[in-house]
Design a protein around this motif. Sequence first.
Motif, mmCIF file in Angstrom:
data_model
loop_
_atom_site.group_PDB
_atom_site.id
_atom_site.type_symbol
_atom_site.label_atom_id
_atom_site.label_comp_id
_atom_site.label_asym_id
_atom_site.label_seq_id
_atom_site.Cartn_x
_atom_site.Cartn_y
_atom_site.Cartn_z
ATOM 1 N N GLU A 48 -32.164 -33.634 -8.332
ATOM 2 C CA GLU A 48 -33.243 -33.845 -9.773
ATOM 3 C C GLU A 48 -32.695 -32.822 -10.709
ATOM 4 O O GLU A 48 -32.618 -33.219 -11.865
ATOM 5 C CB GLU A 48 -34.368 -33.531 -9.397
ATOM 6 N N TYR A 49 -32.491 -31.327 -10.400
ATOM 7 C CA TYR A 49 -32.139 -30.659 -11.399
ATOM 8 C C TYR A 49 -30.786 -30.736 -11.930
ATOM 9 O O TYR A 49 -30.681 -30.657 -13.216
ATOM 10 C CB TYR A 49 -32.186 -29.292 -10.760
ATOM 11 N N ILE A 50 -29.988 -30.983 -11.246
ATOM 12 C CA ILE A 50 -28.247 -31.769 -11.754
ATOM 13 C C ILE A 50 -28.562 -32.694 -12.770
ATOM 14 O O ILE A 50 -28.051 -32.870 -13.692
ATOM 15 C CB ILE A 50 -27.468 -31.903 -10.591
ATOM 16 N N LEU A 51 -29.407 -33.712 -12.101
ATOM 17 C CA LEU A 51 -29.796 -34.902 -13.242
ATOM 18 C C LEU A 51 -30.082 -34.494 -14.393
ATOM 19 O O LEU A 51 -29.771 -35.081 -15.811
ATOM 20 C CB LEU A 51 -30.488 -35.954 -12.559
ATOM 21 N N GLU A 52 -31.170 -33.792 -14.348
ATOM 22 C CA GLU A 52 -31.946 -33.212 -15.341
ATOM 23 C C GLU A 52 -30.888 -32.586 -16.389
ATOM 24 O O GLU A 52 -31.019 -32.462 -17.877
ATOM 25 C CB GLU A 52 -33.262 -32.522 -15.090
ATOM 26 N N ALA A 53 -30.121 -31.710 -15.875
ATOM 27 C CA ALA A 53 -29.132 -30.615 -16.776
ATOM 28 C C ALA A 53 -27.936 -31.464 -17.105
ATOM 29 O O ALA A 53 -26.869 -30.991 -17.494
ATOM 30 C CB ALA A 53 -28.932 -29.607 -15.994
ATOM 31 N N GLU A 54 -27.720 -32.576 -16.665
ATOM 32 C CA GLU A 54 -26.399 -33.270 -16.816
ATOM 33 C C GLU A 54 -25.704 -33.195 -18.271
ATOM 34 O O GLU A 54 -24.589 -33.057 -18.134
ATOM 35 C CB GLU A 54 -26.789 -34.648 -16.394
ATOM 36 N N ASP A 55 -26.421 -33.232 -19.205
ATOM 37 C CA ASP A 55 -25.909 -33.481 -20.707
ATOM 38 C C ASP A 55 -25.760 -31.884 -21.055
ATOM 39 O O ASP A 55 -25.246 -31.711 -22.151
ATOM 40 C CB ASP A 55 -26.662 -34.125 -21.466
ATOM 41 N N LYS A 56 -26.364 -30.883 -20.305
ATOM 42 C CA LYS A 56 -26.213 -29.611 -20.842
ATOM 43 C C LYS A 56 -25.032 -28.840 -20.310
ATOM 44 O O LYS A 56 -24.569 -27.845 -20.773
ATOM 45 C CB LYS A 56 -27.564 -28.773 -20.239
ATOM 46 N N GLU A 57 -24.151 -29.252 -19.315
ATOM 47 C CA GLU A 57 -23.435 -28.655 -18.849
ATOM 48 C C GLU A 57 -23.439 -27.313 -18.389
ATOM 49 O O GLU A 57 -22.742 -26.247 -18.389
ATOM 50 C CB GLU A 57 -22.099 -28.616 -19.506
ATOM 51 N N ASN A 95 -10.252 -23.580 -16.358
ATOM 52 C CA ASN A 95 -11.470 -22.432 -15.924
ATOM 53 C C ASN A 95 -11.578 -22.888 -14.782
ATOM 54 O O ASN A 95 -12.533 -23.944 -14.601
ATOM 55 C CB ASN A 95 -12.565 -22.208 -16.814
ATOM 56 N N ARG A 96 -10.962 -22.635 -13.656
ATOM 57 C CA ARG A 96 -11.315 -23.240 -12.237
ATOM 58 C C ARG A 96 -12.611 -22.364 -11.571
ATOM 59 O O ARG A 96 -13.008 -22.765 -10.625
ATOM 60 C CB ARG A 96 -10.014 -22.939 -11.306
ATOM 61 N N LYS A 97 -12.998 -21.327 -12.013
ATOM 62 C CA LYS A 97 -14.180 -20.384 -11.392
ATOM 63 C C LYS A 97 -15.333 -21.126 -11.744
ATOM 64 O O LYS A 97 -16.180 -21.266 -10.846
ATOM 65 C CB LYS A 97 -14.205 -19.166 -12.242
ATOM 66 N N ASP A 98 -15.881 -21.512 -12.906
ATOM 67 C CA ASP A 98 -17.090 -22.191 -13.011
ATOM 68 C C ASP A 98 -16.890 -23.660 -12.526
ATOM 69 O O ASP A 98 -16.248 -24.648 -13.061
ATOM 70 C CB ASP A 98 -17.357 -22.075 -14.582
ATOM 71 N N ILE A 99 -17.921 -23.964 -11.834
ATOM 72 C CA ILE A 99 -18.132 -25.422 -11.152
ATOM 73 C C ILE A 99 -19.178 -26.046 -11.792
ATOM 74 O O ILE A 99 -20.413 -25.437 -12.071
ATOM 75 C CB ILE A 99 -18.264 -25.307 -9.501
ATOM 76 N N TYR A 100 -18.974 -27.095 -12.223
ATOM 77 C CA TYR A 100 -20.115 -28.046 -12.745
ATOM 78 C C TYR A 100 -20.249 -29.397 -11.693
ATOM 79 O O TYR A 100 -19.294 -29.796 -11.052
ATOM 80 C CB TYR A 100 -19.532 -28.568 -13.948
ATOM 81 N N VAL A 101 -21.633 -29.658 -11.449
ATOM 82 C CA VAL A 101 -21.826 -30.896 -10.548
ATOM 83 C C VAL A 101 -22.518 -31.865 -11.293
ATOM 84 O O VAL A 101 -23.273 -31.428 -12.369
ATOM 85 C CB VAL A 101 -22.648 -30.365 -9.311
ATOM 86 N N LYS A 102 -22.118 -33.050 -11.114
ATOM 87 C CA LYS A 102 -22.731 -34.416 -11.819
ATOM 88 C C LYS A 102 -22.780 -35.361 -10.848
ATOM 89 O O LYS A 102 -22.430 -35.435 -9.653
ATOM 90 C CB LYS A 102 -21.812 -34.901 -12.744
ATOM 91 N N PRO A 103 -24.179 -35.989 -11.034
ATOM 92 C CA PRO A 103 -24.561 -36.944 -9.968
ATOM 93 C C PRO A 103 -23.472 -38.268 -10.175
ATOM 94 O O PRO A 103 -23.122 -38.632 -11.028
ATOM 95 C CB PRO A 103 -25.798 -37.543 -10.543
ATOM 96 N N SER A 104 -23.167 -38.867 -8.861
ATOM 97 C CA SER A 104 -22.356 -39.866 -8.522
ATOM 98 C C SER A 104 -23.469 -41.119 -8.877
ATOM 99 O O SER A 104 -24.473 -40.991 -8.825
ATOM 100 C CB SER A 104 -21.879 -39.962 -7.272
ATOM 101 N N ALA A 105 -22.638 -42.450 -9.135
ATOM 102 C CA ALA A 105 -23.584 -43.596 -8.987
ATOM 103 C C ALA A 105 -24.401 -43.696 -8.009
ATOM 104 O O ALA A 105 -25.517 -44.006 -8.214
ATOM 105 C CB ALA A 105 -22.707 -44.849 -9.217
ATOM 106 N N LYS A 106 -24.123 -43.374 -6.580
ATOM 107 C CA LYS A 106 -24.729 -43.441 -5.494
ATOM 108 C C LYS A 106 -25.922 -42.547 -5.562
ATOM 109 O O LYS A 106 -27.156 -42.755 -5.331
ATOM 110 C CB LYS A 106 -23.955 -43.179 -4.243
ATOM 111 N N GLY A 107 -25.892 -41.363 -5.989
ATOM 112 C CA GLY A 107 -26.813 -40.140 -6.425
ATOM 113 C C GLY A 107 -27.789 -40.775 -7.131
ATOM 114 O O GLY A 107 -29.113 -40.667 -6.877
ATOM 115 N N ARG A 108 -27.468 -41.514 -8.334
ATOM 116 C CA ARG A 108 -28.415 -41.972 -9.332
ATOM 117 C C ARG A 108 -29.264 -43.114 -8.596
ATOM 118 O O ARG A 108 -30.501 -43.153 -8.761
ATOM 119 C CB ARG A 108 -27.878 -42.387 -10.586
ATOM 120 N N GLU A 109 -28.593 -43.755 -7.870
ATOM 121 C CA GLU A 109 -29.372 -44.898 -7.064
ATOM 122 C C GLU A 109 -30.264 -44.210 -6.286
ATOM 123 O O GLU A 109 -31.540 -44.906 -6.158
ATOM 124 C CB GLU A 109 -28.287 -45.929 -6.309
ATOM 125 N N VAL A 110 -30.169 -43.463 -5.221
ATOM 126 C CA VAL A 110 -30.929 -42.659 -4.225
ATOM 127 C C VAL A 110 -31.868 -41.985 -4.748
ATOM 128 O O VAL A 110 -33.114 -42.301 -4.547
ATOM 129 C CB VAL A 110 -29.911 -41.941 -3.509
#
Length: 175
Positions: A48-57, A95-110
């Motif tokens: 949920e937090y990842i979805l919410e912050a998706e556009d903020k990187e 920059n390989r140090k900072d990791i960003y995560v985004k929801p997949s299509a399956k994540g959005r559906e679930v």
Amino acid sequence: MKLDWMGDHRALIEKIIKYGNAYSNTYKLQRSYGTDMMFSASQIQTLEYILEAEDKEEKMSEMAARLGVSRSTFSKNVKNLTEKGLLEKFHLSGNRKDIYVKPSAKGREVYAKYTEFVRELCFDEIFKYADQISDADKQNFIRIMDLFADVLVWYGEKEQEARKLIRIDSDLSRD
């Protein structure tokens, strides 16, 4: 013994404690929550937090802090959600140090199925009560809950004992 120091606030504090205890007893349990997957409340909140912050990187460490969990807990949830196909990991070029995560299509559906389920289960009723509360009272309640969470996080960090090495053979000689 009467707990006079709480004054007229005992019932409120009792319900906050009851909620905290109920949540702590269930937040790691894997359930389907109306979906075809098993995940914990902790994991779905991470999604949920990842979805919410998706556009903020926003970095994972920043999201963990906002959620009030350790970076380690957040990372474990991200790992589990990635393995389940609900998240994808990225890094910026150069920059390989900072990791960003985004929801997949399956994540959005679930997540959509989850929200429909929990909304019907309890949030529709909660929202009916919340709609009757003034904005000022909502802000005060938010401050109360934030204070509780901040103190628990601060005290938990403060009380952690420093780790030290203990020689094993010295422990065995005491037996």
